[in-house]
Write an enzyme that holds these catalytic residues in place. Structure first.
Site, PDB file in Angstrom:
ATOM      1  N   ARG A   1      32.330   5.361  35.470  1.00  0.00           N
ATOM      2  CA  ARG A   1      31.955   6.238  34.359  1.00  0.00           C
ATOM      3  C   ARG A   1      33.001   6.191  33.254  1.00  0.00           C
ATOM      4  NH1 ARG A   1      28.788   5.310  37.220  1.00  0.00           N
ATOM      5  NH2 ARG A   1      27.336   6.556  38.426  1.00  0.00           N
TER       6      ARG A   1
ATOM      7  N   SER B   1      24.799  15.249  35.412  1.00  0.00           N
ATOM      8  CA  SER B   1      25.997  15.490  36.214  1.00  0.00           C
ATOM      9  C   SER B   1      27.146  15.918  35.293  1.00  0.00           C
ATOM     10  CB  SER B   1      26.395  14.228  36.976  1.00  0.00           C
ATOM     11  OG  SER B   1      25.368  13.842  37.857  1.00  0.00           O
TER      12      SER B   1
ATOM     13  N   GLU C   1      32.495  15.243  32.904  1.00  0.00           N
ATOM     14  CA  GLU C   1      31.902  13.969  32.504  1.00  0.00           C
ATOM     15  C   GLU C   1      31.427  13.946  31.053  1.00  0.00           C
ATOM     16  OE1 GLU C   1      28.269  11.367  34.271  1.00  0.00           O
ATOM     17  OE2 GLU C   1      29.769  12.023  35.708  1.00  0.00           O
TER      18      GLU C   1
END
Length: 342
Positions: A166, A242, A338
């Protein structure tokens, strides 16, 4: 002028969390010329530039003293097709899931595990999006981007993008320095299914029918079904998917946690052991919680923070920090947010 600039524009419908946010200036970019004009406009006024795709991985502040650009650079171009592979150049403003479905209709394979990930194509390399055993870096060839200072175009290879979990150079050395305009991917004309993740194989075989091998579309449908079981629809409940990365800990830390919490999920990765952030959050008692301001945690997946209608960005971040503190105290694990925060 290739670009129309609005003042004091509401962004509430342009971010999937449904957070009320007002941009000092706002423009919709549909061409390279419009993007270059926008950058000149911002530079003359000493304004930061915030590019938005679908607004699916951001937490927006209530007031943004910036030029916010809705990137709608479109186009799908087959640049090369031989030896069982296809080189596909895609505009940054193309909707990601629509691209996945279109590629399967063309019998181009490799993106089926990444179905239903929200957002636009241009955001995919920034996040190095991934799901069910596949990341975009596995299909990535290169991308084109515009330098925010000079307005000039540049091409970056996979190596130059420095992909990680990520993560990419666009979150590090090139953060806020370029705007991605197109992405080139290499797909296959032969399906090579990736079905090792959890229940994906069983779900895909269910769509295929008894005795049949799952097609690319079967895998796509299976991924969509699994995601819909776990994640809320932003059209119904505001969310950014998320909210925390799954943390990675050392072997020693994993062993210590297993001694205290025998059922804690841990998966071996090259950097150490990956833990399930959702499990950590749930076992701190946050799953399904709802604050008075409307910020909360989804009742089916603790990894997802939600907005039940009236929360602002500050409310969501206060809840996120409360979660981070609790997880740190109980598990000695630091969760990393995130989405991009503006």
């Amino acid at each position: 002028m290739n670009l129309k600039i609005e003042e004091y524009a509401s962004l509430k419908t342009m971010n999937t969390m449904g957070l009320e946010s007002v941009a000092r200036y706002f423009g919709r970019v549909e061409s390279l010329a419009a993007l270059q004009e926008a950058l000149v406009f911002a530079k003359e006024r000493h304004l930061p530039v915030i590019p938005l795709g679908e607004g699916s991985n951001v937490v927006l502040g209530e007031s943004l003293d910036a030029l916010v650009l809705l990137i709608r650079l479109k186009g799908r171009e087959i640049q090369e097709s031989h030896n069982g592979s296809v080189l596909l150049k895609v505009g940054a403003g193309e909707h990601w899931h629509s691209l996945v479905c279109w590629s399967l209709e063309q019998k181009f394979y490799g993106l089926e595990n990444l179905a239903l990930i929200p957002g636009c194509v241009g955001a995919a390399p920034v996040q190095n999006i991934g799901a069910y055993g596949v990341e975009i870096k596995d299909r990535f060839v290169s991308l084109e981007a515009v330098d925010r200072q000079t307005g000039e175009s540049t091409t970056l290879s996979a190596e130059e993008c420095a992909f990680g979990y990520r993560d990419s150079v666009f979150k590090n050395g090139l953060m806020d320095r370029v705007i991605i305009t197109s992405v080139t991917l290499r797909l296959s004309t032969t399906l090579m299914p990736e079905l090792d993740y959890g229940a994906l194989k069983e779900k895909a075989e269910g769509f295929a029918g008894e005795g049949e091998r799952p097609t690319g579309m079967d895998i796509c449908r299976a991924v969509c079904a699994i995601r819909r079981e776990k994640l809320p629809d932003p059209q119904v409940i505001g969310n950014a998917g998320s909210f925390f990365k799954n943390p990675v800990v050392s072997e020693e830390h994993k062993v210590a946690l297993k001694d205290k919490f025998s059922d804690i999920p841990a998966y071996k990765v090259s950097e150490g052991w990956k833990l399930a952030a959702g499990w950590l959050i749930e076992h701190c008692g946050f799953k399904g919680c709802l604050k008075k301001d409307g910020a909360g945690v989804y009742d089916k997946q603790a990894l997802v923070l939600v907005n039940h209608g009236n929360a602002c960005g500050k409310d969501v971040l206060l809840l996120a920090e409360e979660i981070r503190v609790a997880v740190k105290e109980r598990f000695s694990v630091t969760l990393e947010i995130e989405p991009r925060i503006y």
